[in-house]
Design an enzyme around this catalytic site. Sequence first.
Site, short mmCIF file in Angstrom:
data_model
loop_
_atom_site.label_atom_id
_atom_site.label_comp_id
_atom_site.label_asym_id
_atom_site.label_seq_id
_atom_site.Cartn_x
_atom_site.Cartn_y
_atom_site.Cartn_z
N ASP A 9 37.44 -22.43 47.56
CA ASP A 9 36.88 -21.20 47.03
C ASP A 9 38.00 -20.48 46.28
O ASP A 9 39.19 -20.79 46.49
CB ASP A 9 36.34 -20.36 48.19
N MET A 10 37.64 -19.51 45.44
CA MET A 10 38.69 -18.85 44.65
C MET A 10 39.02 -17.46 45.20
O MET A 10 40.07 -17.26 45.80
CB MET A 10 38.25 -18.76 43.18
N ASP A 11 38.16 -16.47 45.01
CA ASP A 11 38.46 -15.09 45.41
C ASP A 11 38.59 -14.98 46.92
O ASP A 11 37.73 -15.42 47.68
CB ASP A 11 37.37 -14.14 44.91
N SER A 44 33.13 -22.22 43.72
CA SER A 44 33.13 -20.75 43.65
C SER A 44 31.77 -20.22 43.22
O SER A 44 31.00 -20.92 42.56
CB SER A 44 34.20 -20.30 42.64
N GLY A 45 31.52 -18.97 43.56
CA GLY A 45 30.33 -18.30 43.05
C GLY A 45 30.49 -17.85 41.61
O GLY A 45 29.53 -17.43 40.98
N LYS A 192 27.19 -24.42 47.68
CA LYS A 192 28.44 -25.16 47.44
C LYS A 192 28.45 -26.52 48.13
O LYS A 192 28.92 -27.51 47.57
CB LYS A 192 29.63 -24.33 47.91
N ASP A 215 36.22 -18.02 52.61
CA ASP A 215 36.41 -16.77 53.35
C ASP A 215 35.14 -15.93 53.45
O ASP A 215 35.15 -14.89 54.12
CB ASP A 215 37.49 -15.92 52.66
N ASN A 218 29.12 -17.22 51.39
CA ASN A 218 28.70 -18.30 50.50
C ASN A 218 29.53 -19.58 50.69
O ASN A 218 29.29 -20.58 50.01
CB ASN A 218 28.74 -17.86 49.03
#
Length: 270
Positions: A9-11, A44-45, A192, A215, A218
Amino acid sequence: MSIKLIAVDMDGTFLSDSKQYNRERFLQQYAQMKEQGIRFVVASGNQYYQLISFFPEIAHEIAFVAENGGWVVNAGEDVFNGELTQSHFATVSRYLCTLPGIEVIACGKNSAYTLKHYGDAFHEIAAKYYHRLEKVKNFDNFNDIFFKFGLNVSDEEIPRIQALIHDELGDIMVPVHTGNGSIDLIIPGVHKANGLRLLQALWGIEDHEVVSFGDSGNDVEMLKQAGFGFAMANAGDHIKAVARFEAPHNNEEGVLQVIDKVLKREAPFN
């Protein structure tokens, strides 16, 4: 223990709170991943066009599970597109526009779209996450493929809004909390983990050969699906509860710390 895929995931996970990562350290790791036959996937979203901007050196050769699984791309080639029917898109967009105090982004393949009458402050924030973003008068008469909706909601309102949407639209779209005052509406089953499953089938990779990091709400499905699911130290307790492992904080390069262990075949990867 052989690891063949790392998904991030990114953020709040791969990126620090300042939306940065240690590029030099990661690119050295990525070279080692390639040598060891380990695939790297960004899950990622966020919008595909935004995600590729973080990896200019390697975007052409890695895979992206973008839009929370709505758009899956491998080495620049489409693997999967989720798609709402026109009828479902109309039903969802009409209902969302009746909810007070939220801003709506309709996420399409060509662009994301948001309403002109929202404030400038929202448009500026949205543009950081959607590198292709058009302001429109309404959500009628589009010629695009739509994967999901993104909602800007105050943190204290998220549980109530999620419950409202679930009751009204649960058969069409699923509301998931993505962190930082955001809710994404995704097509049921198009998350995902589904995107990773498609890539794993393409590459012949089993769940026990996958490491994933996340985190937020999602990320739950992919944390459960991966043999090595890592919740970040900064994740909520409900996310840590579904993951088998915990990575250090996103502001401490937690993902990169664990990747070092993968590459060196240290515990729990030995």
